[in-house]
Scaffold this motif. Structure first.
Motif, PDB file in Angstrom:
ATOM      1  N   ILE A  14      -5.359  13.813  -7.070  1.00  0.00           N
ATOM      2  CA  ILE A  14      -4.299  12.817  -7.230  1.00  0.00           C
ATOM      3  C   ILE A  14      -4.919  11.420  -7.366  1.00  0.00           C
ATOM      4  O   ILE A  14      -4.538  10.639  -8.238  1.00  0.00           O
ATOM      5  CB  ILE A  14      -3.328  12.865  -6.034  1.00  0.00           C
ATOM      6  CG1 ILE A  14      -2.540  14.179  -6.054  1.00  0.00           C
ATOM      7  CG2 ILE A  14      -2.378  11.675  -6.075  1.00  0.00           C
ATOM      8  CD1 ILE A  14      -1.690  14.425  -4.822  1.00  0.00           C
ATOM      9  N   LEU A  15      -5.897  11.142  -6.527  1.00  0.00           N
ATOM     10  CA  LEU A  15      -6.517   9.818  -6.593  1.00  0.00           C
ATOM     11  C   LEU A  15      -7.278   9.621  -7.909  1.00  0.00           C
ATOM     12  O   LEU A  15      -7.336   8.511  -8.442  1.00  0.00           O
ATOM     13  CB  LEU A  15      -7.432   9.591  -5.395  1.00  0.00           C
ATOM     14  CG  LEU A  15      -6.686   9.419  -4.061  1.00  0.00           C
ATOM     15  CD1 LEU A  15      -7.651   9.207  -2.914  1.00  0.00           C
ATOM     16  CD2 LEU A  15      -5.687   8.270  -4.136  1.00  0.00           C
ATOM     17  N   HIS A  49       1.250  14.577   0.186  1.00  0.00           N
ATOM     18  CA  HIS A  49      -0.091  14.053   0.476  1.00  0.00           C
ATOM     19  C   HIS A  49      -0.118  12.555   0.741  1.00  0.00           C
ATOM     20  O   HIS A  49      -1.022  12.063   1.407  1.00  0.00           O
ATOM     21  CB  HIS A  49      -1.031  14.381  -0.691  1.00  0.00           C
ATOM     22  CG  HIS A  49      -1.228  15.840  -0.905  1.00  0.00           C
ATOM     23  ND1 HIS A  49      -2.239  16.553  -0.297  1.00  0.00           N
ATOM     24  CD2 HIS A  49      -0.520  16.741  -1.619  1.00  0.00           C
ATOM     25  CE1 HIS A  49      -2.155  17.816  -0.662  1.00  0.00           C
ATOM     26  NE2 HIS A  49      -1.120  17.973  -1.464  1.00  0.00           N
ATOM     27  N   PHE A  50       0.845  11.855   0.184  1.00  0.00           N
ATOM     28  CA  PHE A  50       0.892  10.395   0.361  1.00  0.00           C
ATOM     29  C   PHE A  50       2.324   9.968   0.653  1.00  0.00           C
ATOM     30  O   PHE A  50       3.263  10.513   0.068  1.00  0.00           O
ATOM     31  CB  PHE A  50       0.398   9.689  -0.904  1.00  0.00           C
ATOM     32  CG  PHE A  50      -1.036   9.981  -1.242  1.00  0.00           C
ATOM     33  CD1 PHE A  50      -2.063   9.229  -0.693  1.00  0.00           C
ATOM     34  CD2 PHE A  50      -1.356  11.028  -2.114  1.00  0.00           C
ATOM     35  CE1 PHE A  50      -3.390   9.506  -1.000  1.00  0.00           C
ATOM     36  CE2 PHE A  50      -2.679  11.312  -2.424  1.00  0.00           C
ATOM     37  CZ  PHE A  50      -3.698  10.554  -1.864  1.00  0.00           C
ATOM     38  N   LEU A  56      -0.652   5.033  -2.423  1.00  0.00           N
ATOM     39  CA  LEU A  56      -1.525   5.629  -3.433  1.00  0.00           C
ATOM     40  C   LEU A  56      -2.559   4.617  -3.918  1.00  0.00           C
ATOM     41  O   LEU A  56      -3.759   4.908  -3.985  1.00  0.00           O
ATOM     42  CB  LEU A  56      -0.709   6.100  -4.628  1.00  0.00           C
ATOM     43  CG  LEU A  56      -0.090   7.490  -4.521  1.00  0.00           C
ATOM     44  CD1 LEU A  56       0.841   7.716  -5.686  1.00  0.00           C
ATOM     45  CD2 LEU A  56      -1.173   8.547  -4.476  1.00  0.00           C
ATOM     46  N   ALA A  57      -2.064   3.432  -4.250  1.00  0.00           N
ATOM     47  CA  ALA A  57      -2.976   2.402  -4.745  1.00  0.00           C
ATOM     48  C   ALA A  57      -3.974   2.017  -3.657  1.00  0.00           C
ATOM     49  O   ALA A  57      -5.180   1.880  -3.916  1.00  0.00           O
ATOM     50  CB  ALA A  57      -2.185   1.188  -5.203  1.00  0.00           C
ATOM     51  N   ALA A 114       1.099  -6.381  -6.445  1.00  0.00           N
ATOM     52  CA  ALA A 114       2.309  -5.904  -5.770  1.00  0.00           C
ATOM     53  C   ALA A 114       2.038  -5.488  -4.321  1.00  0.00           C
ATOM     54  O   ALA A 114       2.955  -5.446  -3.503  1.00  0.00           O
ATOM     55  CB  ALA A 114       2.922  -4.731  -6.537  1.00  0.00           C
ATOM     56  N   VAL A 115       0.796  -5.201  -4.013  1.00  0.00           N
ATOM     57  CA  VAL A 115       0.462  -4.802  -2.638  1.00  0.00           C
ATOM     58  C   VAL A 115      -0.563  -5.758  -2.039  1.00  0.00           C
ATOM     59  O   VAL A 115      -1.332  -5.393  -1.138  1.00  0.00           O
ATOM     60  CB  VAL A 115      -0.076  -3.363  -2.570  1.00  0.00           C
ATOM     61  CG1 VAL A 115       1.012  -2.385  -2.931  1.00  0.00           C
ATOM     62  CG2 VAL A 115      -1.271  -3.167  -3.475  1.00  0.00           C
ATOM     63  N   ARG A 116      -0.551  -6.987  -2.547  1.00  0.00           N
ATOM     64  CA  ARG A 116      -1.571  -7.969  -2.177  1.00  0.00           C
ATOM     65  C   ARG A 116      -1.841  -8.046  -0.685  1.00  0.00           C
ATOM     66  O   ARG A 116      -2.979  -7.976  -0.234  1.00  0.00           O
ATOM     67  CB  ARG A 116      -1.151  -9.354  -2.681  1.00  0.00           C
ATOM     68  CG  ARG A 116      -2.122 -10.448  -2.324  1.00  0.00           C
ATOM     69  CD  ARG A 116      -1.720 -11.773  -2.949  1.00  0.00           C
ATOM     70  NE  ARG A 116      -2.827 -12.711  -2.902  1.00  0.00           N
ATOM     71  CZ  ARG A 116      -3.078 -13.519  -1.876  1.00  0.00           C
ATOM     72  NH1 ARG A 116      -2.301 -13.511  -0.821  1.00  0.00           N
ATOM     73  NH2 ARG A 116      -4.119 -14.328  -1.899  1.00  0.00           N
TER      74      ARG A 116
END
Lengths: 207, 207
Positions: A14-15, A49-50, A56-57, A114-116
DNA sequence: AAAATGACTAGAATACAATTTTGGTCAGGA
DNA sequence: TCCTGACCAAAATTGTATTCTAGTCATTTT
């Protein structure tokens, strides 16, 4: 109890997909369906899994950091002189990250804006672990009388800071220059820093 | 012939306004009318001094860099030992930029993302000038036998790179930590680098 | 029983047109 | 000679309808 790690290495696959899609689409345009298709699994399976897209990121950058840390661990354990090991670790931390994102057309900060917030927090953690690994080598060198006796962890953190501007965070790999030039640059810097770390026979005072 | 610098320091006043409005609104929401009102002049007058909005933002960062460079010049010319001067220059380049943007709530890269490309180009220019100023001091020190004899400009560029991660480019001043901590950090790094620069009686080989 | 799936939904993103705002110009005023 | 603000095309914003997507979960597959 564990709801992760059902199958052998599905998580890794997935990663891998995340890496491919981040490169191709960026974070926002990477959809969970795209990802499932890319990996060849159902969308729901990803959630086994996540916990979600953001994770994920973040897990992707964690994985890069973990792989780097493993490499640093190898260097750290190698039977070379402490200065050589420190030098190799500094060069590696820069080039490994360069190679890890060389196929991206954006820098990491913009890619993951977006996930800073959480990204910055994780990064701190990664840096700290790198520093700890380098501190080990510094300690070794100090015991051998090669390095002078400052606080190893503090010193290691300085080594981290001093090479951080060569990481592909606000510049793309491309913008950082050719790989060879970057290697040259970090190598020279490492040499300079190492000269500063070496124990010297008689200290010259700075006036 | 010159269509700039009509009045004494109107240009400076405009840039002061830019600074205030960038802090309050950011680049996109800073309008030319806002700016004219802030400065107390007509909108058209701004265009007698600057070709457009983008150049305003860029001139603002140029001004910060010029002011810094002036300070570095002063330090460079001071009658202190070269190592002390290098140290002061490194600390100054970090803290001066910190202070210059301490009132912003965004980091510079995000604040000026609309002019990113040109911003990066200018920055390169600023860095190069800083390096040249530091190279002078390195040369002096080398002639005095204090610094070892590597290429001064190349070395100066390394000093720039090694402190660049402490500049408020991808982190806000706030995110960089307390001012005192930052000063401590850059000071320690400067000391380490200086140790590396010092000429040593007999060079210990790195294996 | 355990693992994987994809149809489903609420909320987010997008598209598009109507409307407002704004960067830049320039004829005229001080 | 220097400055101004009304003006305009282009850009940004707003409002609304529509589409898309992250995450869930009943069902199917293993």
């Amino acid at each position: 109890m564990r709801h992760i790690a059902r199958q052998a290495n599905i998580r890794e696959l997935i990663l891998d997909g995340v890496d491919a899609l981040l490169a191709r689409f960026g974070y926002r345009k990477m959809t969970m369906e795209d990802l499932a298709r890319q990996v060849g699994i159902g969308k729901g399976t990803i959630y086994l899994h996540f916990p979600g897209k953001e994770e994920l990121a973040l897990a992707h950058v964690d994985r890069i950091a973990e792989r780097l840390l493993r490499r640093l661990g190898e260097i750290s354990a190698a039977r070379r002189s402490p200065p050589e090991r420190i030098r190799a670790m500094l060069v590696t931390r820069v080039l490994f990250r360069f190679d890890s994102v060389a196929h991206y057309s954006q820098n990491l900060n913009d890619l993951l804006s977006a996930v800073r917030k959480e990204l910055l927090a994780r990064r701190q953690g990664h840096f700290e672990k790198e520093a700890q690994e380098m501190a080990k080598v510094l300690d070794e060198g100090r015991e051998m009388g090669i390095f002078s006796g400052a606080d190893s962890l503090l010193t290691a953190r300085l080594l981290i800071w001093s090479t951080n501007s060569m990481l592909p965070f606000n510049l793309t790999a491309r913008e950082l220059g050719k790989r060879g030039e970057l290697e040259e640059r970090v190598s020279r810097l490492a040499d300079l820093l190492l000269q500063g770390l070496l124990q010297r026979p008689r200290d010259k005072k700075l006036k």
